[in-house]
Design a protein around this motif. Structure first.
Motif, PDB file in Angstrom:
ATOM      1  N   VAL A 146       0.850  -1.194   0.000  1.00  0.00           N
ATOM      2  CA  VAL A 146       0.000   0.000   0.000  1.00  0.00           C
ATOM      3  C   VAL A 146       0.881   1.237   0.000  1.00  0.00           C
ATOM      4  O   VAL A 146       2.085   1.164   0.261  1.00  0.00           O
TER       5      VAL A 146
ATOM      6  N   ALA B 147      -1.020   5.016   3.753  1.00  0.00           N
ATOM      7  CA  ALA B 147      -2.011   4.014   4.144  1.00  0.00           C
ATOM      8  C   ALA B 147      -1.416   2.901   4.992  1.00  0.00           C
ATOM      9  O   ALA B 147      -2.159   2.097   5.568  1.00  0.00           O
TER      10      ALA B 147
ATOM     11  N   TRP C 166      -3.108  -0.310   7.203  1.00  0.00           N
ATOM     12  CA  TRP C 166      -2.914  -1.673   6.692  1.00  0.00           C
ATOM     13  C   TRP C 166      -2.298  -2.552   7.777  1.00  0.00           C
ATOM     14  O   TRP C 166      -2.752  -3.674   8.007  1.00  0.00           O
TER      15      TRP C 166
END
Length: 299
Positions: free
Chosen positions: A148, A152, A156
């Motif tokens: 990712v 992010a 995650w």
């Protein structure tokens, strides 16, 4: 021997949970915090862990789950000080485990329930040392290089950490044997990922393979996706794309609405010679043979 320690997610005292990647460096015991549960993925090297009623011997490609108490004997060290050592440690404070999973403690591993109920945790194992599955090895690589964007990554990691603990802490069956729910969950994810790959390839048959775009659409690192696809299907992404192209071209030729050149262009081949070569390798016959067969069937 010098080495590195890289925090991938969280700070134990601040967040209650942390994931750290270690290579050969300080003593292993320095990385095992007290009053915390630890999941160790030992990727390279050998180590010995001792504690109250705890004897764990980690070799390359093995993993284990255990809790370290706040007092009592505890020792953890590399077996060979000069050898390379690479491992991941996912750690959670007992208070974090209590806050996150305490409401369902009746379903947790009995040893963990005892720790949560006693108020005075003991050093104990929740899992014997066992070999990591291929899926777990690939997960370890993914934890080191999350699929990712950087912004992010914290979200995650948090989702992945909750998943890992959930699959390891509920009942003893999650911690031993070949049919682990952990492995089953990863296999299900792999199957879905492969299906998404094939669907994406079908939607882009007439385009050159763009591995970066494919990986982004799946939500997976490019190198990880390529290896996972090959291990799951027995062919590379390029080979699968060629198979899908030739399968579609075959159907177009059999329907009788396309000649060889039109079919080749429809599935992304600009060179008729390359198309013919690929067709023969996939089907064992020339594309013109399909047209001739179609005409015979109409006669």
């Amino acid at each position: 021997m010098s080495g590195t320690s890289r925090r991938l997610y969280g700070e134990l005292e601040r967040d209650g949970v942390t994931l750290v990647q270690h290579t050969t460096g300080r003593r292993l015991v320095d990385y095992i915090s007290t009053d915390a549960l630890h999941i160790v993925l030992n990727l390279e090297g050998q180590a010995i862990i001792f504690g109250q009623s705890l004897r764990l011997s980690l070799t390359a490609g093995t993993m284990t789950v255990f809790h370290r108490s706040t007092d009592g004997m505890f020792s953890a060290s590399r077996l060979q000080p000069d050898e390379n050592h690479h491992y991941l440690i996912l750690s959670a404070k007992t208070s974090w485990i209590q806050q996150t999973f305490g409401s369902k403690r009746e379903a947790l591993h009995p040893n963990l329930v005892q720790i949560l109920n006693s108020g005075k945790a003991s050093t104990t194992s929740l899992s014997q040392v066992r070999s990591m599955s291929l899926a777990e090895r690939e997960l370890a690589e993914e934890l080191v290089s999350p699929p990712v964007q950087t912004a992010a990554a914290p979200f995650w990691y948090m989702a992945k950490i909750i998943e890992i603990f959930t699959l390891h802490l509920f009942t003893p069956q999650t911690l031993a044997g070949d049919n682990l729910p952990f492995c089953s969950s990863i296999k299900k994810t792999q199957k879905e990922r492969i299906e998404k790959c094939i669907a994406w390839l079908k939607d882009h048959l007439d385009e050159p393979l763009d591995l970066k775009s494919l990986a982004q659409s799946i939500g997976c690192a490019t190198h990880y996706l390529s290896r996972q696809f090959s291990s799951s299907t027995g062919m590379t992404l390029k080979q699968k794309l060629r198979q899908l192209r030739i399968d579609k071209a075959t159907n177009l030729l059999r329907d009788g609405d396309y000649n060889v050149t039109e079919a080749a262009m429809e599935v992304g081949y600009n060179s008729l010679s390359h198309f013919t070569k690929a067709f023969i390798e996939e089907k064992g016959q020339k594309p013109s043979d399909i047209i001739a067969e179609h005409r015979r069937n109409l006669a």
